[in-house]
Write a protein that holds these residues in place. Structure first.
Motif, mmCIF file in Angstrom:
data_model
loop_
_atom_site.group_PDB
_atom_site.id
_atom_site.type_symbol
_atom_site.label_atom_id
_atom_site.label_comp_id
_atom_site.label_asym_id
_atom_site.label_seq_id
_atom_site.Cartn_x
_atom_site.Cartn_y
_atom_site.Cartn_z
ATOM 1 N N UNK A 9 56.091 -144.337 154.536
ATOM 2 C CA UNK A 9 55.952 -143.323 153.492
ATOM 3 C C UNK A 9 55.147 -143.856 152.312
ATOM 4 N N UNK A 10 55.409 -145.106 151.942
ATOM 5 C CA UNK A 10 54.708 -145.702 150.800
ATOM 6 C C UNK A 10 53.271 -146.060 151.145
ATOM 7 N N UNK A 11 53.060 -146.659 152.307
ATOM 8 C CA UNK A 11 51.739 -147.180 152.631
ATOM 9 C C UNK A 11 50.805 -146.147 153.269
ATOM 10 N N UNK A 12 51.356 -145.084 153.848
ATOM 11 C CA UNK A 12 50.516 -144.091 154.526
ATOM 12 C C UNK A 12 50.620 -142.726 153.866
ATOM 13 N N UNK A 13 51.759 -142.079 153.990
ATOM 14 C CA UNK A 13 51.871 -140.671 153.601
ATOM 15 C C UNK A 13 51.737 -140.435 152.105
ATOM 16 N N UNK A 14 52.102 -141.411 151.280
ATOM 17 C CA UNK A 14 52.003 -141.253 149.823
ATOM 18 C C UNK A 14 50.582 -140.921 149.379
ATOM 19 N N UNK A 17 49.632 -137.046 148.983
ATOM 20 C CA UNK A 17 50.066 -136.351 147.767
ATOM 21 C C UNK A 17 49.347 -136.887 146.534
ATOM 22 N N UNK A 18 48.785 -138.088 146.624
ATOM 23 C CA UNK A 18 48.066 -138.666 145.489
ATOM 24 C C UNK A 18 46.564 -138.413 145.574
ATOM 25 N N UNK A 37 40.359 -141.979 157.968
ATOM 26 C CA UNK A 37 40.776 -141.684 156.596
ATOM 27 C C UNK A 37 42.296 -141.786 156.491
ATOM 28 N N UNK A 38 42.774 -141.790 155.254
ATOM 29 C CA UNK A 38 44.223 -141.826 155.061
ATOM 30 C C UNK A 38 44.891 -140.575 155.630
ATOM 31 N N UNK A 39 44.200 -139.433 155.524
ATOM 32 C CA UNK A 39 44.756 -138.213 156.090
ATOM 33 C C UNK A 39 44.835 -138.272 157.604
#
Length: 522
Positions: A9-14, A17-18, A37-39
């Motif tokens: 959650x911290x390293x990927x999905x956050x 939302x940012x 990409x991060x998405x």
């Protein structure tokens, strides 16, 4: 409900939302055009988690990852964490026999493997009693195996597993410098602990940084460099799945324009030699780091002269996940490992466990939040290494009056000459200071009186005259580190045995018995 502390959650999905969904997290180098990409990483790691569940793989079961540094690696690693399945990062350079040992020792139920590596591990798969699935990344899927992309095509995303920061997240197998590798178990919170300490407070990584690590993801140093640190701030990582020889590393630095370069002393030394002949490419490096083996002073000063950028030499371990002792930007003293990274405590003790005074030599112990929870299936070794909050490193260090730590060698590499402790690394630094020597390793060797004296194995620079170098080395070392420390024998070799992390395997050199090949006499 308690907050979900799953590291994914911290390293990927956050990052979604940012506002970083379209930011490139990973891109492949050396002629490759693929990026992630991060998405995309968030979505595809969701599918990996779903595919693991659909395959009947339960939380806390292990999956082995024999994967090159390619964009599928972060998808698998973070997808496994999302499913609370334990990924095991495997060294890509091992023998079939060692893979057989690790797969059986870990009882992995699934193996993810790059197609290029499949033939190496294939001989040990059929008789494995635990493996239920072998998933191959790439084209030409072997019979009896699953294709990675097809597994994801049929998968559905599942909610991220609810875990605490103290639950096991992944395993790393130690490099096995003195025997069979050990399974090192790390928790979810350890990943953020390294990013919040070394990554943020020493390296100072930022969102616009681009990171290139020649150290691969499969071991602790590379995992932090290539995934944990850049992903903690939304930066970009360059992945290279080939062998990082100097000319290729220089080309990637020129073409991919990284701002942070993460290397090991062996490559730094070889690259300095190559650059002195071929020139320094254009670059935008702002920071270089080193670990895996202590960095010789001559290599650090030469690198600074050529690039205009210091190497931040540091010390980490598989057990501590990343660097806990390091030089820092603007405060580099070559020949030392620096000082404790913020968030870690260090002490050096003698054989009785007493704190040593400055100037003395003792074993280094470290305390910090990234420590492993122990070794798998090796209780006595866990008890000997993890002493409450403190972890024994197995490294010998001297502490200077200024509080800096000077590497002396592994505990089992130190030996006495004329009753005085000798640090192999100190003698090796003196040897590589000679203009004809590229690399060196020193081990104890018994003379005709059955007394231990230093013996040196050296790799010469291209074009160096072996006779001239050998003839000069003894007096050269005497003048630098002391008359009793010089090597009584010098043997020229083509290369030195090393682990995949770049650590010299001195135990293999100690086992050699080839006096007829030695140059020089006692």
């Amino acid at each position: 409900m308690t907050e979900n502390q799953n590291a994914a959650l911290h390293f990927v999905d956050r990052h979604l939302s940012e506002g970083r969904a379209d930011k490139v997290a990973f891109r492949e180098a050396a002629g490759k055009t693929r990026s992630l990409t991060y998405g995309q990483l968030s979505a595809r790691s969701d599918l990996v988690a779903g595919a693991l569940g659909a395959a009947g793989i339960q939380p806390e079961q292990r999956v082995a990852c024999l994967v090159l540094d390619q964009i599928e690696y972060p998808e698998i690693f973070w997808g496994a964490l999302k499913a609370h399945v334990i990924p095991i990062a495997l060294n890509t350079l091992l023998t079939p026999e060692t893979y057989d040992f690790i797969l059986r020792d870990s009882r992995a139920v699934c193996l993810f493997v790059s197609r290029e590596l499949y033939d190496t591990v294939k001989p040990v798969l059929a008789e494995n009693p635990f493996l239920r699935h072998v998933v191959v990344i790439g084209d030409d899927t072997p019979e009896g195996c699953l294709n990675y992309e097809r597994c994801l095509e049929g998968a559905e995303a599942v909610p991220v597993a609810q875990v605490s920061e103290d639950e096991c997240a992944f395993w790393l197998y130690s490099s096995g410098s003195t025997g069979q590798p050990k399974g090192v178990r790390h928790v979810h919170g350890a990943l953020r602990a390294t990013a919040d300490t070394y990554g943020a407070q020493v390296l100072g990584i930022e969102e616009d940084d681009v990171v290139f690590s020649v150290a691969k993801i499969f071991f602790a140093y590379g995992l932090g460099n290539a995934m944990t640190f850049p992903m903690s701030v939304g930066a970009t990582t360059i992945l290279f799945n080939g062998r990082p020889v100097p000319e290729v590393a220089a080309q990637i630095i020129r073409d991919e324009r990284p701002t942070i370069f993460c290397g090991v002393p062996t490559l730094y030394a070889a690259t300095v030699h190559w650059l002195e002949k071929n020139g320094v490419p254009e670059h935008r490096l702002r920071a270089c780091i080193s670990a895996g083996e202590a960095l010789p002073t001559e290599v650090g000063t030469a690198w600074l002269r050529l690039w205009g950028v210091d190497i931040l030499d540091g010390v980490g371990s598989t057990e501590m996940l990343h660097i806990f002792l390091s030089n820092r930007p603007g405060d580099v003293v070559y020949g030392t490992s620096g000082m404790a990274v913020p968030g870690y405590e260090l002490r050096c003790v003698d054989e009785e466990g007493n704190q040593i005074a400055p100037g003395g030599v003792g074993e280094l112990l470290v305390r910090g939040a990234s420590a492993a929870e122990g070794y798998w299936n090796k209780r006595s070794k866990s008890r000997a290494t993890f002493e409450g909050e403190w972890t024994r490193t197995g490294d010998k260090y001297e502490i200077t009056e200024e509080g800096r730590f000077v590497y002396c060698g592994r505990t089992d590499d130190m030996f006495k000459v004329s009753g005085i402790w000798v640090s192999p690394f100190e003698v090796e630094q003196a040897l590589v200071a000679h203009p004809g020597v590229l690399e060196a390793a020193v081990v104890p060797w018994r003379d005709d009186d059955d007394l231990e004296k230093p013996k040196a194995f050296v790799v010469l620079k291209e074009g160096a005259d072996a006779g001239e170098v050998i003839g000069a080395l003894k007096e050269f070392v005497k003048a630098r580190v002391g008359a009793w420390k010089y090597p009584r024998w010098v043997q020229v070799v083509e290369d030195l045995p090393k682990t995949a992390t770049g650590k010299i395997q001195r135990f293999k050199l100690r086992a050699q018995a080839a006096p007829e090949k030695m140059e020089g006499v006692a």
